[in-house]
Write a protein that holds these residues in place. Structure first.
Motif, PDB file in Angstrom:
ATOM      1  N   GLY A   1      48.657 -19.652 -34.244  1.00  0.00           N
ATOM      2  CA  GLY A   1      48.003 -18.926 -33.149  1.00  0.00           C
ATOM      3  C   GLY A   1      47.667 -17.512 -33.565  1.00  0.00           C
ATOM      4  N   ILE A   2      48.623 -16.868 -34.255  1.00  0.00           N
ATOM      5  CA  ILE A   2      48.409 -15.476 -34.659  1.00  0.00           C
ATOM      6  C   ILE A   2      47.306 -15.396 -35.716  1.00  0.00           C
ATOM      7  CG2 ILE A   2      49.485 -13.529 -35.852  1.00  0.00           C
ATOM      8  CD1 ILE A   2      50.261 -13.789 -32.924  1.00  0.00           C
ATOM      9  N   ILE A   3      47.252 -16.398 -36.589  1.00  0.00           N
ATOM     10  CA  ILE A   3      46.186 -16.392 -37.606  1.00  0.00           C
ATOM     11  C   ILE A   3      44.824 -16.501 -36.928  1.00  0.00           C
ATOM     12  CG2 ILE A   3      45.176 -17.704 -39.512  1.00  0.00           C
ATOM     13  CD1 ILE A   3      48.056 -18.247 -40.435  1.00  0.00           C
ATOM     14  N   SER A   4      44.723 -17.419 -35.951  1.00  0.00           N
ATOM     15  CA  SER A   4      43.471 -17.526 -35.187  1.00  0.00           C
ATOM     16  C   SER A   4      43.141 -16.194 -34.534  1.00  0.00           C
ATOM     17  CB  SER A   4      43.579 -18.599 -34.108  1.00  0.00           C
ATOM     18  OG  SER A   4      43.712 -19.860 -34.687  1.00  0.00           O
ATOM     19  N   LEU A   5      44.149 -15.565 -33.941  1.00  0.00           N
ATOM     20  CA  LEU A   5      43.939 -14.283 -33.264  1.00  0.00           C
ATOM     21  C   LEU A   5      43.440 -13.230 -34.247  1.00  0.00           C
ATOM     22  CD1 LEU A   5      44.329 -12.794 -30.540  1.00  0.00           C
ATOM     23  CD2 LEU A   5      46.546 -12.052 -31.399  1.00  0.00           C
ATOM     24  N   THR A   6      44.004 -13.249 -35.476  1.00  0.00           N
ATOM     25  CA  THR A   6      43.577 -12.287 -36.489  1.00  0.00           C
ATOM     26  C   THR A   6      42.095 -12.451 -36.808  1.00  0.00           C
ATOM     27  OG1 THR A   6      45.772 -12.451 -37.439  1.00  0.00           O
ATOM     28  CG2 THR A   6      44.088 -11.405 -38.789  1.00  0.00           C
ATOM     29  N   PHE A   7      41.671 -13.710 -37.006  1.00  0.00           N
ATOM     30  CA  PHE A   7      40.254 -13.961 -37.263  1.00  0.00           C
ATOM     31  C   PHE A   7      39.423 -13.497 -36.083  1.00  0.00           C
ATOM     32  CE2 PHE A   7      39.397 -16.246 -41.175  1.00  0.00           C
ATOM     33  CZ  PHE A   7      40.677 -16.510 -41.625  1.00  0.00           C
ATOM     34  N   LEU A   8      39.929 -13.767 -34.856  1.00  0.00           N
ATOM     35  CA  LEU A   8      39.197 -13.385 -33.646  1.00  0.00           C
ATOM     36  C   LEU A   8      39.009 -11.874 -33.585  1.00  0.00           C
ATOM     37  CD1 LEU A   8      38.189 -14.538 -30.803  1.00  0.00           C
ATOM     38  CD2 LEU A   8      40.311 -13.585 -29.953  1.00  0.00           C
ATOM     39  N   VAL A   9      40.102 -11.134 -33.764  1.00  0.00           N
ATOM     40  CA  VAL A   9      40.019  -9.673 -33.642  1.00  0.00           C
ATOM     41  C   VAL A   9      39.113  -9.093 -34.731  1.00  0.00           C
ATOM     42  CG1 VAL A   9      41.338  -7.526 -33.715  1.00  0.00           C
ATOM     43  CG2 VAL A   9      42.287  -9.511 -32.560  1.00  0.00           C
ATOM     44  N   GLY A  10      39.295  -9.588 -35.962  1.00  0.00           N
ATOM     45  CA  GLY A  10      38.453  -9.111 -37.068  1.00  0.00           C
ATOM     46  C   GLY A  10      36.983  -9.364 -36.782  1.00  0.00           C
ATOM     47  N   ALA A  11      36.693 -10.555 -36.222  1.00  0.00           N
ATOM     48  CA  ALA A  11      35.301 -10.922 -35.967  1.00  0.00           C
ATOM     49  C   ALA A  11      34.721 -10.122 -34.807  1.00  0.00           C
ATOM     50  CB  ALA A  11      35.200 -12.412 -35.673  1.00  0.00           C
ATOM     51  N   VAL A  12      35.526  -9.820 -33.804  1.00  0.00           N
ATOM     52  CA  VAL A  12      35.051  -9.008 -32.684  1.00  0.00           C
ATOM     53  C   VAL A  12      34.627  -7.634 -33.206  1.00  0.00           C
ATOM     54  CG1 VAL A  12      35.823  -7.758 -30.638  1.00  0.00           C
ATOM     55  CG2 VAL A  12      36.272 -10.198 -30.843  1.00  0.00           C
ATOM     56  N   MET A  13      35.447  -7.066 -34.096  1.00  0.00           N
ATOM     57  CA  MET A  13      35.078  -5.780 -34.690  1.00  0.00           C
ATOM     58  C   MET A  13      33.786  -5.915 -35.507  1.00  0.00           C
ATOM     59  SD  MET A  13      37.506  -3.931 -33.560  1.00  0.00           S
ATOM     60  CE  MET A  13      37.715  -2.357 -34.288  1.00  0.00           C
ATOM     61  N   ALA A  14      33.680  -7.042 -36.236  1.00  0.00           N
ATOM     62  CA  ALA A  14      32.474  -7.267 -37.039  1.00  0.00           C
ATOM     63  C   ALA A  14      31.255  -7.424 -36.144  1.00  0.00           C
ATOM     64  CB  ALA A  14      32.638  -8.500 -37.924  1.00  0.00           C
TER      65      ALA A  14
END
Lengths: 302, 325
Positions: free
Chosen positions: A197-210
């Motif tokens: 879940g946290i890995i998915s969240l990491t991708f999500l947060v990184g992508a939102v910034m991108a």
């Protein structure tokens, strides 16, 4: 000179929003997520498609601020969803595989997405109407220097995003869990953290910034194309390595240093070689201090 | 012991390849087809080197096009500007490529992680930008024309058939070297490293030195291939040496399978023939198809259970050949 400072800050902002995603994913999974550049590029295209809805005969049909907000929102949602999907399809099945596998998978995703967008956009450059969205008359004059609206909007939005990210990482439970996973995934899972879940969240947060970065880049360069994720991605990646890959504050610091070097370099040394500056920094840092400016030392061999 | 039958059993694959490759000029008359076959030989050399790097050393280079460029531009510049003998120029360029690989490899291969990938990515871009921007030396995007063809006594290798034999002979030698390497002391220690770096090092294998050796060898193969192409086509320009080419090279290695050096052959065949076919259907779809293929191979191959397991197994059978003894 002030003009150069403004330029450096603007370029640094764009790169920082982009570089964070590389650093976050590397921090938690130690993979180079090449597909991040394509996520960023698709975010920029969301800006193009949203503004197209509101421009008729070269006239805006809605409030420009509203349009920018809507672009940001669409880009954040689309990029977030895309990155989580990429992680699920291309990286999760390889969690236990040899180290080389996710790297190749990332490369493949990047090639695939870039070419899909290339085919969709017919490999052509698309314009972003910064003149309409942030007109000239909104520029601010400080003494001799003129700061265009696009410049202070980019710097402002970046600042807000960075503060929000910092608060998220420092104050929320999810942020704490992300930091824990980056430190030691196994130990984090013993503490009851859902690592996947946290890995998915990491991708999500990184992508939102991108996504935010993509919109800002469109406003900055006023034109976008399917290969921008790669060319700018190399700079973002360099910034992440320069700051110490895996370290978020390092990524931001690296971005501003890189932007300063590039702005000063293209002004005082040579405009044509400005891209070499970034790559020269990348090679130099990898040869002499691969852990970057703020990174923790890398274990040398076993 | 080495009986004729034993020799044949061990080497039938290589001998067949050699006979087929060298007999091609007798069977093929079409000039376009011959040039593709000759081009395949140089591509094969580059892919062999990269395959050693991925398969044997477990490292990836994302800037191998730059080493090909060093070979091509090194040869072309030394011959056209300094009137050096083409064969000597080729060797000088190869030594230069090895040196550059050493400079990049020594610090980055000592570290655990993908530092070589990062460094080669940056290096590849720098070389590409320099090729375009150093107009005084490289003539920028106009490229260098009038590179003299290779000659040896009265043999003129600008003749397609003769060149084909030459370049395939070199490719076969490179291939034989690679096969021997993967079965030699170096190959065995690299194999041990892949299983467990800790165990191998405790038995006295110098991990970073072995990886560096393979990286430098792969740079030399790439440089040689670049030189041969430059002398045959007699024209070079930066377009051919960008990141796209580096990625296609990695594609070739992965598509062919890098458990064995033989994969380099299948990968080269696939990535030279496929674009020719795809181009006829849709001009822009080549890289798209490569991307899809790569994803399928990497993501599907390791799947051992679930609904995709059967598909994965079939793909595995298609792409991963067993090592030939």
């Amino acid at each position: 000179m002030t003009q150069q400072v403004v330029n450096a800050l603007t370029l640094g902002s764009v790169i920082a929003l982009f570089a964070l995603g590389y650093s976050m994913v590397y921090g938690i999974l130690t993979i180079l997520n090449f597909a991040h550049g394509e996520v960023f590029m698709i975010g920029a295209f969301m800006g193009y498609y949203v503004q197209k809805l509101f421009i008729v005969d070269n006239q805006l049909t809605a409030n420009p601020i509203l349009i920018i907000f809507l672009s940001l929102l669409v880009a954040m949602v689309v990029c977030g969803a895309l990155a989580v999907t990429i992680e699920f399809v291309a990286y999760r099945p390889l969690r236990q595989a040899a180290r080389l596998a996710p790297l190749i998978s990332a490369l493949a995703m990047s090639v695939l997405l870039r070419n899909i967008m290339g085919v969709i956009t017919k490999f052509r450059v698309r314009p972003i109407s910064t003149d309409l969205l942030l007109p000239q008359r909104w520029a601010v004059h400080i003494g001799e220097t003129t700061i265009a609206a696009s410049r202070y909007v980019i710097i402002g939005v970046t600042l807000i995003s960075l503060v929000a990210l910092e608060l998220f990482m420092a104050r929320t439970k999810a942020g704490k869990a992300m930091r824990a996973c980056a430190q030691d995934r196994e130990a984090a899972s013993f503490m009851g953290i859902s690592v996947n879940g946290i890995i998915s969240l990491t991708f999500l947060v990184g992508a939102v910034m991108a996504g935010i970065g993509g919109i800002m880049t469109g406003l900055y360069y006023t034109q976008i194309d399917f290969s921008m994720g790669f060319s700018l991605g190399m700079k973002a990646f360099t910034a992440a390595v320069l700051g110490g890959i895996g370290n978020l504050r390092g990524a931001v610091l690296g971005s501003f240093i890189l932007a300063t070097a590039e702005t000063l370099g293209s002004y005082y040394i040579s405009f044509t070689y400005r891209d070499v500056i970034a790559f020269a920094i990348l090679i130099t840092i990898l040869l002499f201090k691969p852990s970057g400016l703020l990174g923790k030392p890398i274990p040398v061999k076993v | 012991m080495s009986t004729p039958v034993g020799f044949w059993n061990r080497n039938w694959g290589f001998i067949t390849l050699a006979v087929v490759a060298l007999a091609m000029p007798l069977l093929v008359a079409d000039a376009y087809l011959l040039s593709i076959l000759a081009f395949m030989a140089t591509r094969f050399m580059v892919v062999i080197g990269l395959s050693l790097l991925l398969g044997q050393a477990g490292q990836i280079s994302l800037g191998h096009a730059a080493f090909v460029a060093i070979g091509a531009y090194g040869s072309a510049l030394l011959v056209t500007r300094l009137s050096m003998n083409p064969w000597l120029a080729m060797v000088v360029a190869a030594v230069l490529a090895a040196g550059v690989a050493g400079v990049i490899g020594i610090p980055t291969l000592k570290l655990k992680g993908h530092y070589l990938a990062m460094a080669t990515l940056g290096f590849g871009e720098i070389v590409f930008i320099l090729l375009v921007q150093l107009k005084g030396l490289t003539r920028g995007t106009d490229g260098i024309t009038g590179i003299p063809p290779l000659t040896l006594g009265s043999l003129d290798f600008s003749q397609p058939r003769l060149y084909h034999v030459l370049v395939w002979l070199v490719a076969l030698i490179v291939f034989r070297l690679a096969l021997n390497l993967s079965e030699s002391r170096v190959g065995r220690s690299l194999k041990a490293l892949r299983r467990s770096e800790l165990a191998a090092e405790s038995l006295g294998v110098n991990a970073s030195w072995r990886k560096l050796q393979v990286f430098m060898i792969s740079a030399v193969f790439a440089s040689l291939a670049g030189s041969f192409d430059a002398h045959y086509v007699q024209f070079i320009s930066p377009d051919s040496y960008g990141i796209t080419f580096s990625v296609i090279l990695v594609c070739s290695v992965v598509i062919g399978g890098f458990r064995s050096v033989w994969g380099a052959l299948w990968g080269t065949l696939a990535t030279v023939i496929l674009p020719e076919v795809i181009k006829r259907i849709h001009e822009d779809a080549v890289n798209l198809v490569f991307g899809i293929l790569l994803i399928l191979i990497v993501v599907l191959l390791p799947v051992k259970s679930g609904p995709l397991a059967r598909v994965a197994h079939d793909v595995r059978c298609l792409f991963h050949r067993e090592e030939r003894g």
